[in-house]
Design a protein around this motif. Structure first.
Motif, PDB file in Angstrom:
ATOM      1  N   THR A 122     -28.970  10.486 -46.742  1.00  0.00           N
ATOM      2  CA  THR A 122     -29.793   8.957 -46.300  1.00  0.00           C
ATOM      3  C   THR A 122     -31.027   9.456 -45.196  1.00  0.00           C
ATOM      4  O   THR A 122     -32.053   8.957 -45.293  1.00  0.00           O
ATOM      5  CB  THR A 122     -29.021   8.117 -45.754  1.00  0.00           C
ATOM      6  OG1 THR A 122     -27.806   7.889 -46.434  1.00  0.00           O
ATOM      7  CG2 THR A 122     -29.554   6.911 -45.352  1.00  0.00           C
TER       8      THR A 122
ATOM      9  N   ASP B 160     -29.886   8.256 -55.023  1.00  0.00           N
ATOM     10  CA  ASP B 160     -28.951   7.188 -55.044  1.00  0.00           C
ATOM     11  C   ASP B 160     -27.711   7.467 -54.299  1.00  0.00           C
ATOM     12  O   ASP B 160     -26.907   6.629 -54.356  1.00  0.00           O
ATOM     13  CB  ASP B 160     -28.413   6.862 -56.517  1.00  0.00           C
ATOM     14  CG  ASP B 160     -29.750   6.513 -57.474  1.00  0.00           C
ATOM     15  OD1 ASP B 160     -30.975   5.868 -56.916  1.00  0.00           O
ATOM     16  OD2 ASP B 160     -29.823   6.682 -58.609  1.00  0.00           O
ATOM     17  N   SER B 161     -27.612   8.517 -53.716  1.00  0.00           N
ATOM     18  CA  SER B 161     -26.626   8.907 -52.816  1.00  0.00           C
ATOM     19  C   SER B 161     -26.350   7.795 -51.606  1.00  0.00           C
ATOM     20  O   SER B 161     -27.183   7.359 -51.169  1.00  0.00           O
ATOM     21  CB  SER B 161     -26.559  10.183 -52.355  1.00  0.00           C
ATOM     22  OG  SER B 161     -27.719  10.347 -51.262  1.00  0.00           O
ATOM     23  N   THR B 162     -25.100   7.513 -51.515  1.00  0.00           N
ATOM     24  CA  THR B 162     -24.646   6.658 -50.722  1.00  0.00           C
ATOM     25  C   THR B 162     -23.635   7.114 -49.582  1.00  0.00           C
ATOM     26  O   THR B 162     -23.259   8.598 -49.605  1.00  0.00           O
ATOM     27  CB  THR B 162     -23.865   5.455 -51.042  1.00  0.00           C
ATOM     28  OG1 THR B 162     -22.501   5.836 -51.585  1.00  0.00           O
ATOM     29  CG2 THR B 162     -24.714   4.927 -52.312  1.00  0.00           C
ATOM     30  N   ALA B 163     -23.017   6.671 -48.360  1.00  0.00           N
ATOM     31  CA  ALA B 163     -22.242   6.917 -47.348  1.00  0.00           C
ATOM     32  C   ALA B 163     -21.009   7.627 -48.203  1.00  0.00           C
ATOM     33  O   ALA B 163     -20.249   8.228 -47.543  1.00  0.00           O
ATOM     34  CB  ALA B 163     -22.025   6.024 -46.574  1.00  0.00           C
ATOM     35  N   MET B 164     -20.569   6.939 -49.322  1.00  0.00           N
ATOM     36  CA  MET B 164     -19.488   7.085 -50.033  1.00  0.00           C
ATOM     37  C   MET B 164     -19.287   8.301 -51.080  1.00  0.00           C
ATOM     38  O   MET B 164     -18.446   8.746 -51.859  1.00  0.00           O
ATOM     39  CB  MET B 164     -19.034   6.081 -50.662  1.00  0.00           C
ATOM     40  CG  MET B 164     -18.561   4.753 -49.745  1.00  0.00           C
ATOM     41  SD  MET B 164     -17.754   5.240 -48.214  1.00  0.00           S
ATOM     42  CE  MET B 164     -16.139   5.237 -49.063  1.00  0.00           C
ATOM     43  N   SER B 165     -20.757   8.887 -51.389  1.00  0.00           N
ATOM     44  CA  SER B 165     -20.867   9.798 -52.406  1.00  0.00           C
ATOM     45  C   SER B 165     -20.990  11.299 -51.889  1.00  0.00           C
ATOM     46  O   SER B 165     -21.231  11.432 -50.705  1.00  0.00           O
ATOM     47  CB  SER B 165     -22.171   9.422 -53.272  1.00  0.00           C
ATOM     48  OG  SER B 165     -23.322   9.348 -52.524  1.00  0.00           O
TER      49      SER B 165
ATOM     50  N   GLY C 251     -23.205  12.480 -49.353  1.00  0.00           N
ATOM     51  CA  GLY C 251     -24.380  11.602 -49.445  1.00  0.00           C
ATOM     52  C   GLY C 251     -24.706  10.944 -48.482  1.00  0.00           C
ATOM     53  O   GLY C 251     -26.053  10.684 -47.982  1.00  0.00           O
ATOM     54  N   SER C 252     -24.002  10.545 -47.289  1.00  0.00           N
ATOM     55  CA  SER C 252     -24.259  10.112 -45.947  1.00  0.00           C
ATOM     56  C   SER C 252     -25.381  10.949 -45.269  1.00  0.00           C
ATOM     57  O   SER C 252     -26.375  10.367 -44.606  1.00  0.00           O
ATOM     58  CB  SER C 252     -22.903   9.742 -45.043  1.00  0.00           C
ATOM     59  OG  SER C 252     -22.501  10.875 -44.816  1.00  0.00           O
TER      60      SER C 252
ATOM     61  N   SER D 247     -28.838  11.672 -58.486  1.00  0.00           N
ATOM     62  CA  SER D 247     -27.728  12.135 -57.498  1.00  0.00           C
ATOM     63  C   SER D 247     -28.456  12.390 -56.084  1.00  0.00           C
ATOM     64  O   SER D 247     -27.864  11.914 -55.081  1.00  0.00           O
ATOM     65  CB  SER D 247     -27.003  13.483 -57.839  1.00  0.00           C
ATOM     66  OG  SER D 247     -27.885  14.562 -57.834  1.00  0.00           O
TER      67      SER D 247
ATOM     68  N   ARG E 143     -33.504  12.501 -46.599  1.00  0.00           N
ATOM     69  CA  ARG E 143     -34.427  11.848 -47.668  1.00  0.00           C
ATOM     70  C   ARG E 143     -35.774  11.207 -46.820  1.00  0.00           C
ATOM     71  O   ARG E 143     -36.982  11.822 -47.348  1.00  0.00           O
ATOM     72  CB  ARG E 143     -33.850  10.829 -48.611  1.00  0.00           C
ATOM     73  CG  ARG E 143     -33.298  11.697 -49.685  1.00  0.00           C
ATOM     74  CD  ARG E 143     -32.678  10.342 -50.800  1.00  0.00           C
ATOM     75  NE  ARG E 143     -32.169   9.056 -50.134  1.00  0.00           N
ATOM     76  CZ  ARG E 143     -30.833   8.857 -50.206  1.00  0.00           C
ATOM     77  NH1 ARG E 143     -30.143   9.739 -50.714  1.00  0.00           N
ATOM     78  NH2 ARG E 143     -30.437   7.939 -49.727  1.00  0.00           N
TER      79      ARG E 143
END
Length: 185
Positions: free
Chosen positions: A14, A46-51, A10-11, A43, A17
Protein backbone atom coordinates in the motif's frame (compact mmCIF):
# COMPACT_ATOMS: atom_id res chain seq x y z
CA UNK A 1 2.00 -19.82 5.34
CA UNK A 2 5.19 -20.51 3.41
CA UNK A 3 4.75 -22.51 0.23
CA UNK A 4 6.44 -22.99 -3.11
CA UNK A 5 5.89 -19.37 -4.16
CA UNK A 6 7.43 -16.68 -1.91
CA UNK A 7 4.86 -14.04 -0.98
CA UNK A 8 4.89 -10.47 0.35
CA UNK A 9 2.15 -9.03 2.54
CA UNK A 10 -0.20 -6.84 0.54
CA UNK A 11 -0.27 -4.35 3.40
CA UNK A 12 3.38 -3.62 2.67
CA UNK A 13 2.53 -2.67 -0.91
CA UNK A 14 0.00 0.00 0.00
CA UNK A 15 2.71 2.47 1.00
CA UNK A 16 5.24 1.14 -1.50
CA UNK A 17 2.94 1.68 -4.51
CA UNK A 18 2.28 5.30 -3.57
CA UNK A 19 5.98 5.95 -2.92
CA UNK A 20 6.87 4.31 -6.26
CA UNK A 21 4.45 6.58 -8.14
CA UNK A 22 5.91 9.64 -6.39
CA UNK A 23 9.48 8.50 -7.04
CA UNK A 24 9.20 7.62 -10.75
CA UNK A 25 6.31 9.91 -11.71
CA UNK A 26 2.79 9.04 -12.80
CA UNK A 27 3.65 8.64 -16.50
CA UNK A 28 6.44 6.13 -15.89
CA UNK A 29 4.29 4.37 -13.28
CA UNK A 30 1.39 3.93 -15.72
CA UNK A 31 3.68 2.80 -18.56
CA UNK A 32 5.25 0.23 -16.24
CA UNK A 33 1.83 -1.09 -15.27
CA UNK A 34 0.89 -1.47 -18.92
CA UNK A 35 3.91 -3.79 -19.40
CA UNK A 36 2.67 -6.20 -16.73
CA UNK A 37 0.47 -9.19 -17.44
CA UNK A 38 -3.12 -8.84 -16.20
CA UNK A 39 -2.32 -11.22 -13.32
CA UNK A 40 0.84 -9.32 -12.31
CA UNK A 41 -0.89 -5.93 -12.55
CA UNK A 42 -3.89 -7.12 -10.54
CA UNK A 43 -1.86 -8.66 -7.73
CA UNK A 44 0.43 -5.59 -7.54
CA UNK A 45 -2.30 -2.94 -7.73
CA UNK A 46 -5.21 -4.65 -5.98
CA UNK A 47 -3.42 -5.98 -2.91
CA UNK A 48 -4.97 -5.23 0.46
CA UNK A 49 -3.94 -5.59 4.08
CA UNK A 50 -5.35 -9.12 3.96
CA UNK A 51 -3.69 -10.36 0.75
CA UNK A 52 -0.34 -11.88 -0.06
CA UNK A 53 1.37 -11.11 -3.38
CA UNK A 54 3.91 -13.29 -5.22
CA UNK A 55 7.38 -11.79 -4.93
CA UNK A 56 7.88 -12.44 -8.65
CA UNK A 57 5.01 -10.03 -9.45
CA UNK A 58 6.56 -7.32 -7.29
CA UNK A 59 9.99 -7.85 -8.83
CA UNK A 60 8.48 -7.64 -12.32
CA UNK A 61 6.75 -4.37 -11.40
CA UNK A 62 10.04 -3.01 -9.98
CA UNK A 63 11.89 -3.98 -13.16
CA UNK A 64 9.32 -2.23 -15.36
CA UNK A 65 9.25 0.83 -13.08
CA UNK A 66 13.04 1.02 -13.30
CA UNK A 67 12.98 0.63 -17.07
CA UNK A 68 10.41 3.37 -17.63
CA UNK A 69 12.00 5.79 -15.16
CA UNK A 70 15.62 5.30 -16.21
CA UNK A 71 16.71 4.06 -12.78
CA UNK A 72 18.65 0.88 -12.02
CA UNK A 73 16.27 -1.74 -10.62
CA UNK A 74 18.48 -2.40 -7.56
CA UNK A 75 18.63 1.33 -6.76
CA UNK A 76 14.86 1.61 -7.10
CA UNK A 77 14.27 -1.43 -4.86
CA UNK A 78 16.53 0.01 -2.15
CA UNK A 79 15.10 3.52 -2.40
CA UNK A 80 11.51 2.25 -2.24
CA UNK A 81 12.38 0.15 0.81
CA UNK A 82 14.07 3.12 2.50
CA UNK A 83 11.28 5.61 1.85
CA UNK A 84 8.46 3.19 2.62
CA UNK A 85 10.09 1.94 5.82
CA UNK A 86 10.83 5.48 6.94
CA UNK A 87 7.23 6.51 6.39
CA UNK A 88 5.89 3.46 8.25
CA UNK A 89 8.24 4.11 11.18
CA UNK A 90 7.58 7.86 11.38
CA UNK A 91 5.21 7.43 14.29
CA UNK A 92 5.32 7.26 18.06
CA UNK A 93 6.97 3.89 17.49
CA UNK A 94 10.05 5.75 16.19
CA UNK A 95 10.45 7.50 19.54
CA UNK A 96 10.20 4.19 21.38
CA UNK A 97 12.83 2.63 19.10
CA UNK A 98 15.33 5.31 20.08
CA UNK A 99 15.26 4.18 23.72
CA UNK A 100 15.30 0.47 22.92
CA UNK A 101 18.53 -1.47 23.33
CA UNK A 102 20.34 -2.61 20.19
CA UNK A 103 19.71 -6.24 21.11
CA UNK A 104 15.98 -5.68 21.58
CA UNK A 105 15.72 -3.67 18.36
CA UNK A 106 17.55 -6.19 16.18
CA UNK A 107 15.96 -9.07 18.07
CA UNK A 108 12.62 -7.89 16.70
CA UNK A 109 13.79 -8.20 13.09
CA UNK A 110 12.26 -11.68 12.74
CA UNK A 111 8.91 -10.34 13.93
CA UNK A 112 9.07 -7.44 11.44
CA UNK A 113 10.26 -9.78 8.70
CA UNK A 114 7.45 -12.30 9.22
CA UNK A 115 4.87 -9.53 8.84
CA UNK A 116 6.23 -8.80 5.35
CA UNK A 117 7.45 -12.14 3.96
CA UNK A 118 6.04 -15.66 4.26
CA UNK A 119 9.32 -17.36 3.27
CA UNK A 120 12.50 -17.77 5.28
CA UNK A 121 13.48 -16.51 8.71
CA UNK A 122 15.96 -14.07 10.19
CA UNK A 123 18.36 -14.59 13.06
CA UNK A 124 20.92 -12.23 14.49
CA UNK A 125 24.07 -12.23 16.60
CA UNK A 126 26.01 -9.34 18.15
CA UNK A 127 29.77 -9.93 17.94
CA UNK A 128 30.56 -6.41 19.24
CA UNK A 129 28.86 -3.16 20.24
CA UNK A 130 27.51 -1.35 17.19
CA UNK A 131 27.76 -4.48 15.07
CA UNK A 132 25.24 -7.15 14.22
CA UNK A 133 25.17 -10.07 11.82
CA UNK A 134 21.72 -10.86 10.42
CA UNK A 135 21.20 -14.13 8.58
CA UNK A 136 18.29 -14.91 6.30
CA UNK A 137 17.80 -18.65 6.03
CA UNK A 138 15.26 -20.78 4.25
CA UNK A 139 15.02 -18.67 1.08
CA UNK A 140 17.67 -19.93 -1.33
CA UNK A 141 15.93 -18.29 -4.31
CA UNK A 142 15.65 -14.75 -2.93
CA UNK A 143 15.84 -12.36 -5.86
CA UNK A 144 18.54 -9.72 -6.12
CA UNK A 145 15.87 -7.02 -5.80
CA UNK A 146 14.46 -8.48 -2.58
CA UNK A 147 17.98 -9.05 -1.17
CA UNK A 148 18.83 -5.37 -1.75
CA UNK A 149 15.45 -4.13 -0.50
CA UNK A 150 15.63 -6.18 2.70
CA UNK A 151 19.08 -4.80 3.51
CA UNK A 152 17.87 -1.23 2.85
CA UNK A 153 14.90 -1.85 5.15
CA UNK A 154 17.13 -3.04 8.01
CA UNK A 155 19.46 -0.06 7.52
CA UNK A 156 16.52 2.36 7.54
CA UNK A 157 15.13 0.81 10.71
CA UNK A 158 18.48 1.33 12.44
CA UNK A 159 18.69 4.92 11.21
CA UNK A 160 15.10 5.68 12.25
CA UNK A 161 15.90 4.23 15.66
CA UNK A 162 18.60 6.86 16.10
CA UNK A 163 21.64 4.73 15.26
CA UNK A 164 24.18 7.00 13.59
CA UNK A 165 26.10 6.02 10.48
CA UNK A 166 23.95 2.89 10.10
CA UNK A 167 25.28 0.72 7.29
CA UNK A 168 24.12 -2.66 6.08
CA UNK A 169 26.06 -4.74 3.59
CA UNK A 170 24.36 -7.84 2.23
CA UNK A 171 25.42 -10.80 0.21
CA UNK A 172 23.78 -13.96 -1.05
CA UNK A 173 24.43 -17.26 0.74
CA UNK A 174 23.57 -20.84 -0.16
CA UNK A 175 20.45 -20.70 2.05
CA UNK A 176 19.44 -17.02 1.67
CA UNK A 177 21.49 -13.97 2.61
CA UNK A 178 23.88 -12.52 5.16
CA UNK A 179 23.85 -8.88 6.28
CA UNK A 180 26.59 -7.14 8.23
CA UNK A 181 25.09 -4.20 10.11
CA UNK A 182 27.18 -1.47 11.74
CA UNK A 183 26.25 1.78 13.53
CA UNK A 184 27.16 4.22 16.26
CA UNK A 185 24.90 5.28 19.15
Amino acid sequence: MSGDVPLVAGSNLTVSRRVARELVGSDAFERALSDLSPEERSSYMDSTAMSWVPVAHIDRALERLAHHSGHAAEWLSAELARRSQEEMLNTLYRVLMRITTDEALIGRTQTFYSKVYDTGSLSSVFPAPGRCEVTLSGWRTISDLQLVGLGAGVETTLRCAGRKDARVQGRRTADGAFYLCTWRK
